[in-house]
Motif scaffolding. Sequence first.
Motif, short mmCIF file in Angstrom:
data_model
loop_
_atom_site.label_atom_id
_atom_site.label_comp_id
_atom_site.label_asym_id
_atom_site.label_seq_id
_atom_site.Cartn_x
_atom_site.Cartn_y
_atom_site.Cartn_z
N MET A 1 0.83 -1.18 0.00
CA MET A 1 0.00 0.00 0.00
C MET A 1 0.88 1.25 0.00
N LYS A 2 0.33 2.29 -0.51
CA LYS A 2 1.06 3.55 -0.67
C LYS A 2 1.55 4.12 0.66
N CYS A 3 0.72 4.09 1.70
CA CYS A 3 1.07 4.69 2.99
C CYS A 3 1.64 3.66 3.96
N GLY A 4 1.86 2.44 3.53
CA GLY A 4 2.43 1.44 4.39
C GLY A 4 1.43 0.60 5.16
N ALA A 5 0.14 0.77 4.89
CA ALA A 5 -0.88 -0.03 5.57
C ALA A 5 -0.87 -1.45 5.01
N LYS A 6 -1.10 -2.42 5.90
CA LYS A 6 -1.19 -3.81 5.47
C LYS A 6 -2.61 -4.30 5.71
N ILE A 7 -3.15 -5.00 4.74
CA ILE A 7 -4.49 -5.56 4.85
C ILE A 7 -4.35 -7.06 5.00
N ARG A 8 -4.98 -7.61 6.04
CA ARG A 8 -4.94 -9.05 6.29
C ARG A 8 -6.31 -9.62 5.98
N CYS A 9 -6.39 -10.57 5.09
CA CYS A 9 -7.65 -11.24 4.76
C CYS A 9 -7.65 -12.63 5.37
N ASN A 10 -8.84 -13.11 5.69
CA ASN A 10 -9.01 -14.46 6.25
C ASN A 10 -8.18 -14.67 7.51
N ALA A 11 -8.06 -13.64 8.33
CA ALA A 11 -7.35 -13.74 9.60
C ALA A 11 -8.40 -13.70 10.71
N LYS A 12 -8.44 -14.74 11.54
CA LYS A 12 -9.45 -14.83 12.59
C LYS A 12 -8.90 -14.28 13.90
N ALA A 13 -9.51 -13.20 14.38
CA ALA A 13 -9.13 -12.61 15.67
C ALA A 13 -9.82 -13.39 16.79
N VAL A 14 -9.05 -13.72 17.83
CA VAL A 14 -9.62 -14.44 18.96
C VAL A 14 -9.65 -13.58 20.22
N SER A 15 -8.87 -12.49 20.24
CA SER A 15 -8.95 -11.54 21.35
C SER A 15 -8.43 -10.19 20.87
N ALA A 16 -8.78 -9.17 21.64
CA ALA A 16 -8.36 -7.81 21.29
C ALA A 16 -8.17 -7.01 22.57
N ASP A 17 -7.29 -6.05 22.54
CA ASP A 17 -7.10 -5.14 23.66
C ASP A 17 -6.98 -3.74 23.10
N LEU A 18 -7.97 -2.92 23.40
CA LEU A 18 -7.99 -1.55 22.88
C LEU A 18 -7.65 -0.54 23.96
N ASN A 19 -7.35 -0.99 25.17
CA ASN A 19 -7.09 -0.08 26.28
C ASN A 19 -5.61 0.26 26.44
N GLU A 20 -4.78 -0.31 25.65
CA GLU A 20 -3.35 -0.04 25.72
C GLU A 20 -3.02 1.23 24.93
N ASP A 21 -1.79 1.70 25.08
CA ASP A 21 -1.34 2.83 24.28
C ASP A 21 -1.34 2.48 22.80
N ARG A 22 -1.13 1.21 22.52
CA ARG A 22 -1.12 0.72 21.13
C ARG A 22 -2.03 -0.49 21.08
#
Length: 67
Positions: A1-22
């Motif tokens: 991608m032009k700006c360095g973004a990566k797109i992941r297809c068919n990747a299954k997320a099993v957990s997430a943490d949005l409370n961190e700095d990152r």
Amino acid sequence: MKCGAKIRCNAKAVSADLNEDRPFVILDCGEKIEADVIVGADGMGSISRSLMIEHDDAHSTEMTMYK
């Protein structure tokens, strides 16, 4: 991608943490992905929605759009 973004297809997320700095997600293969922006585009019955919203009061409006 032009700006360095990566797109992941068919990747299954099993957990997430949005409370961190990152915010990050953990995939079913064990890989941890950190990002400035995380987009879950898994449609109806979204797993990503349940990972990111603790108490989800969403309900069906019984309205459907087809393209």
